[in-house]
Design an enzyme around this catalytic site. Structure first.
Site, PDB file in Angstrom:
ATOM      1  N   SER A  89      -1.334   5.942 -31.512  1.00 19.45           N
ATOM      2  CA  SER A  89      -2.290   6.851 -31.975  1.00 19.45           C
ATOM      3  C   SER A  89      -3.666   6.297 -32.055  1.00 19.45           C
ATOM      4  CB  SER A  89      -1.804   7.245 -33.561  1.00 19.45           C
ATOM      5  OG  SER A  89      -2.167   5.957 -34.316  1.00 19.45           O
ATOM      6  N   SER A  91      -5.457   5.830 -34.746  1.00 16.99           N
ATOM      7  CA  SER A  91      -5.889   5.195 -36.350  1.00 16.99           C
ATOM      8  C   SER A  91      -6.708   3.889 -36.156  1.00 16.99           C
ATOM      9  CB  SER A  91      -4.547   5.118 -37.121  1.00 16.99           C
ATOM     10  OG  SER A  91      -3.786   4.099 -36.572  1.00 16.99           O
ATOM     11  N   LYS A 146      -2.235  -2.024 -38.391  1.00 16.05           N
ATOM     12  CA  LYS A 146      -3.495  -1.708 -39.160  1.00 16.05           C
ATOM     13  C   LYS A 146      -4.162  -3.079 -39.088  1.00 16.05           C
ATOM     14  CE  LYS A 146      -1.977   2.579 -39.962  1.00 16.05           C
ATOM     15  NZ  LYS A 146      -2.546   3.699 -39.404  1.00 16.05           N
ATOM     16  N   SER A 227      -6.710   7.752 -40.696  1.00 22.08           N
ATOM     17  CA  SER A 227      -5.727   6.684 -40.731  1.00 22.08           C
ATOM     18  C   SER A 227      -4.629   7.026 -41.812  1.00 22.08           C
ATOM     19  CB  SER A 227      -6.282   5.201 -40.726  1.00 22.08           C
ATOM     20  OG  SER A 227      -5.386   4.238 -40.918  1.00 22.08           O
TER      21      SER A 227
END
Length: 268
Positions: A89, A91, A146, A227
């Site tokens: 993705s 994010s 992350k 996100s």
């Protein structure tokens, strides 16, 4: 349903290893004894005589003997040293793009047992600014990536697209407008990296204040307005930490295209 590759790898390694070990300890001698009895010679003659061929190994034993060393090496490398991942993705844009192939250091935060994730050797702890892979807290299985923003005991506040850590504003520098986003430079824990802020969009649901519990980490994506991170589902416990992402080694969009290597480099 996601395939639990670590579990499959552990099962295959254990199974092939046990089959090979049983053959070395018991089954091979029985095959030789049976051949000796059928051939009318002693066990010693069957083993020592160069003219006497050993009986053929069953296919399962031959397969296990061939694959066990390879599986064992892959298991050790993947579980304790380096594991490859792909980015699904956006994010973490602009740091990581969709279809980037990355490498994750599995021992940066301590050695953990495969599948169950129990830490057996404490080497280091996640630091603010690290890009970290972890298991999604809500299911304990899905791999997420992350950036570490909050450490245990930190007070985190996010308001009007501004990040505060322990009451201090995390300053950002304007870099460029790239509609629909604005590119800004941020520094966390001495790590400089770029972030995206969507132009004309309020933070909305992503705003709030949090205190990071002991042995937990507050994670945020670099694509701040796009996100799904700790602002929405909470902090990440230490037992769900997988490792530190440290390099991009390939970008491969699909099987119908050729991989590219123009993004190869360290992850900051």
């Amino acid at each position: 349903m996601d395939i639990n590759f670590p579990l499959i790898l552990v099962v295959l390694t254990f199974s092939t290893g046990m089959i090979w070990l049983l053959d070395v300890l018991f089954l091979r001698s029985r095959r030789l004894a049976r051949q000796s009895a059928e051939g009318g010679v002693s066990d010693g003659d069957a083993v020592e005589s160069s003219g006497e061929e050993e009986p053929a190994e069953p296919w399962l034993i031959d397969l296990s003997r061939s694959f066990f060393p390879v599986l064992a090496i892959v298991l050790v490398l993947r579980s304790f040293l380096v594991e490859p991942f792909t980015i699904p993705s956006g994010s973490m844009l602009p740091t990581l793009e969709v279809d980037d192939f990355i490498l994750v250091n599995k021992f940066a935060y301590g050695l953990r047992l495969p599948v169950i994730g129990t830490k057996i050797v404490d080497i280091g702890e996640p630091q603010r600014g690290d890009v970290m892979v972890f298991k999604f807290p809500e299911d304990g299985e899905t791999n997420y990536i992350k950036r570490v923003v909050g450490l245990p005991g930190d007070h985190i506040r996010y308001r009007d697209k501004t990040l505060y850590i322990n009451g201090q504003v995390v300053e950002t520098q304007f870099v460029a407008k790239l509609p629909p986003v604005e590119l800004r430079r941020e520094e966390l824990g001495g790590v400089e990296h770029d972030i995206y802020l969507t132009m004309g969009r309020r933070s909305g649901a992503g705003e709030g204040e949090w205190v990071v519990p002991e042995n937990h980490y507050f994670m945020m994506g670099d694509n701040r307005d796009n996100s799904n991170d700790s602002r929405f589902w909470g902090t990440v416990p230490d037992e769900l930490v997988v490792g530190k992402a440290f390099a991009i080694w390939m970008h491969w969009k699909s099987l119908t295209s050729l991989p590219t290597f123009d993004r190869v480099g360290r992850i900051e």
